[in-house]
Enzyme design. Structure first.
Site, PDB file in Angstrom:
ATOM      1  N   HIS A  13      12.981 -12.428 -44.126  1.00 17.77           N
ATOM      2  CA  HIS A  13      14.195 -13.203 -43.871  1.00 17.77           C
ATOM      3  C   HIS A  13      15.440 -12.392 -44.234  1.00 17.77           C
ATOM      4  CE1 HIS A  13      16.494 -17.115 -43.858  1.00 17.77           C
ATOM      5  NE2 HIS A  13      17.302 -16.371 -44.614  1.00 17.77           N
ATOM      6  N   GLU A  14      15.484 -11.876 -45.448  1.00 18.72           N
ATOM      7  CA  GLU A  14      16.673 -11.151 -45.905  1.00 18.72           C
ATOM      8  C   GLU A  14      16.859  -9.827 -45.168  1.00 18.72           C
ATOM      9  OE1 GLU A  14      18.807 -12.697 -47.491  1.00 18.72           O
ATOM     10  OE2 GLU A  14      17.523 -14.373 -48.079  1.00 18.72           O
TER      11      GLU A  14
ATOM     12  N   HIS B 292      18.784 -10.347 -42.023  1.00 21.12           N
ATOM     13  CA  HIS B 292      20.223 -10.265 -42.252  1.00 21.12           C
ATOM     14  C   HIS B 292      20.675  -8.819 -42.381  1.00 21.12           C
ATOM     15  CE1 HIS B 292      20.746 -14.523 -42.718  1.00 21.12           C
ATOM     16  NE2 HIS B 292      20.035 -14.622 -43.816  1.00 21.12           N
TER      17      HIS B 292
ATOM     18  N   HIS C 130      20.783  -6.980 -39.094  1.00 23.33           N
ATOM     19  CA  HIS C 130      21.907  -7.549 -38.346  1.00 23.33           C
ATOM     20  C   HIS C 130      23.223  -6.903 -38.802  1.00 23.33           C
ATOM     21  CE1 HIS C 130      23.961 -11.569 -36.928  1.00 23.33           C
ATOM     22  NE2 HIS C 130      24.274 -10.546 -36.166  1.00 23.33           N
TER      23      HIS C 130
END
Length: 635
Positions: free
Chosen positions: A422-423, A426, A429
């Protein structure tokens, strides 16, 4: 959302992503074997600590940038205030200066905050963090004139300026400023707002302090031993297979909160009132409109999310009936929600193995993507293990001219492996946006941020389910997916609806006392969970322990919309392969905030301006539920 300086443009915010909704509200599990090796930060090997030297080699170098940023903000005001309308060249020079200031200030601010979050007992790091806040306030005051002056320029003149050489990198940011022109105050009023901004977080700060000061009682664990209940271990006991332990923890927690319910209500009411006052002063119809449209997302996206999820509530009610059946209970209570209904493998997963699981699971994103992940692992972007004085949860943060940083509190669970993916969603991105966009276009909205992270989780789940060989493995994964839907698409929408209702009540002049808040929340909880769920007297007080209500207004809905968007994109990647991956990387992950979030996701392959993605996500939830019921019925 943390920002290093007051953002003049919506797109100018430094990218920061908190953990997803599960991780943001869920404390780390009890320490596992590998974690017990590290009693303090000094004992953790360097390869498991983030390398902040990539930002600054020394405190002196950091302090020099702080002073330089403050000086640049004063120079910006001195050299360009009152001159933005003179010519395109003058405006470009001012925007160049603003960007340079923002990059330097952002780097200094984030370094201070990252340093403190890793070691919060350090008085020296507290001093650095406080110094960064002082810098932030000074820069906010020195730049508060910029946006009002920019939007005061006649539209015809702005359009001429945008056609001039060198203005292309600033086009979207300027158009965004013009879009919010009706909500921009005079220069003097904006400066006053900037000076008063520290007060806007008073309710949130009070909530944090109150939550820490609330002392929870002792309960008896599964062995009958008395243990102290804390915010950190509460979730651990709620996951216990022993129902008496779950019930004890649940009732003790809320019984304690109830003695402080009026204080929590005052804190939340202060936040809500502040949001509504801000909306009124800035000429918005509501606090929802002020918050949601600030990212150039139509309010209808919020409303149609709630409407679409309402249509899917019978499916959630059906899942609750299944949960009740599998738990073998006569009554289903809210304290039964987090205990596994399928046998769970609690084998500790070493961090090195977790890295491989993540790399394998995200292989469908292609070599360029996984090469960035390998850099994150090998070049120490990640702070892995927890200590007593480390910030809880997980997040990604970073400045424009450095690589991203990821904070974890790794405990070796399957959830922790998912959190890494998940992290890092980010992080990639941010990495791609910063390298493909000018500063003012690099920062992205939460609306797209959470799509990047939950896309990774969806791909990881797909990979694991394809590799599952036994019925037990498949049931575990199906239940995990159903829980992801429950806690993200349904639960975050429930939170969003609660926010909407309490802001509307305050706007009508009604008192947001503890009883009112409990009535609103209790009714919504029953609506979402259905007849299978007992109306526990404790659950109406759950709003008192949800940090997002106090920290981020009209924020959590984006977890739900992003979850739906990522479900659609993961199906496209599975079906179209490299073609879909390239579209996602080029049109979404590298786009930053170069245009509005809805358009970015549409270019990637999912149209959030319609209810279709939410409806399709509901269909996936139904199919997953069908599959689980089918497997359970098989002998």
């Amino acid at each position: 959302m943390k920002k290093p300086i007051a953002a003049v443009f919506a797109a100018a915010a430094i990218a920061f992503a908190a953990a997803g909704p599960l991780n943001a509200l869920k404390a780390p599990a009890v320490s596992a074997k590998e974690q017990e090796k590290y009693t303090d930060r000094a004992s953790i090997p360097e390869q498991y600590k983030w390398k902040l030297e990539d930002m600054y080699k020394s405190k002196e170098a950091w302090e020099a940038d702080v002073k330089k940023a403050e000086a640049l903000s004063a120079e910006l005001k001195k050299n360009y205030q009152g001159k933005l309308r003179r010519s395109a060249l003058e405006l470009k020079k001012a925007l160049d200066a603003y960007s340079a200031l923002s990059i330097k200030a952002g780097k200094a601010y984030i370094y201070a905050k990252l340093s403190f979050d890793a070691h919060q007992s350090s008085s020296q790091l507290q001093i650095i963090a406080d110094r960064a806040e002082k810098m932030n306030a000074e820069i906010a005051a020195n730049t508060s004139w910029f946006n009002p002056e920019l939007v005061s320029i006649e539209n015809s003149k702005i359009q001429r300026f945008l056609k001039e050489k060198g203005m292309a990198p600033y086009r979207y940011s300027i158009l965004e400023a013009i879009r919010t022109k009706a909500h921009t105050l005079s220069s003097q009023e904006e400066e006053l707002f900037a000076k008063l901004s520290p007060l806007s977080g008073t309710g949130s700060s009070f909530f944090e302090m109150l939550s820490k000061d609330v002392k929870l009682p002792r309960i008896k664990d599964v062995r009958g031993k008395e243990v102290l209940l804390t915010r950190s271990n509460y979730t651990h006991y709620m996951e216990s297979k022993n129902r008496d332990v779950r019930k004890q923890a649940y009732e003790a927690y809320y019984r304690t909160l109830s003695t402080f319910q009026d204080s929590f209500a005052q804190s939340l009411a202060a936040q809500v009132k502040g949001h509504n006052i801000n909306a009124e002063v800035r000429h918005y119809k509501s606090a929802a409109e002020a918050s949601i449209t600030s990212d150039n997302v139509p309010v209808k996206v919020y409303d149609q999310l709630i409407a679409s999820v309402h249509k899917g509530l019978p499916l959630l009610h059906r899942y609750m009936e299944l949960k009740k059946k599998l738990l073998g209970v006569d009554e289903l209570h809210m304290y039964d929600m987090y205990t596994p209904i399928v046998k769970t493998d609690h084998t500790y997963i070493p961090y090195e193995k977790a890295k491989k699981i993540v790399l394998d699971g995200l292989a469908p994103m292609g070599k360029e993507y996984t090469d960035i992940l390998k850099k994150a692992f090998s070049e120490r972007w990640i702070d892995v293990y927890s200590t007593d004085d480390k910030a809880s949860g997980a997040y990604q943060w970073g400045s424009y001219d450095t690589h991203p940083y990821v904070l974890l509190n790794y405990q070796g669970t399957k959830d922790d492996v998912s959190t890494i993916a998940h992290e890092l969603g980010h992080a990639v991105h941010s990495y791609l946006s910063n390298r493909n966009q000018p500063y003012l276009n690099a920062g992205y909205a939460t609306f797209t941020a959470e799509t990047a992270s939950t896309l990774n989780e969806a791909l990881m789940w797909d990979s694991e389910y394809k590799q599952a060989k036994t019925k037990a493995e498949k049931l575990y994964l199906l239940n995990q997916r159903l829980e992801d839907f429950r806690t993200t698409l349904f639960r975050q929408t429930q939170f969003a609806e609660f926010e909407k209702q309490i802001h509307e009540l305050d706007q009508k002049g009604e008192s947001l006392n503890a009883e009112t808040l409990k009535n609103v929340y209790g009714s919504l909880n029953q609506k979402y969970y259905g007849k299978a769920m007992v109306k526990d007297k404790e659950i109406p007080l759950e709003w008192a322990r949800i940090p997002h209500f106090y920290n981020h207004n009209f924020y959590v809905y984006q977890y739900a919309t992003s979850f739906a968007a990522s479900a659609a994109l993961s199906k496209q990647i599975e079906g179209q392969g490299a073609q879909a991956v390239q579209r996602v990387k080029n049109n979404f992950l590298s786009a930053g905030g170069s245009t509005d979030p809805v358009s970015i996701l549409k270019a990637a392959g999912v149209d959030m301006s319609s209810s279709k993605p939410i409806d399709e996500a509901m269909q996936v939830f139904k199919e997953t539920l069908d599959e689980m019921e089918k497997l359970i019925s098989e002998k």
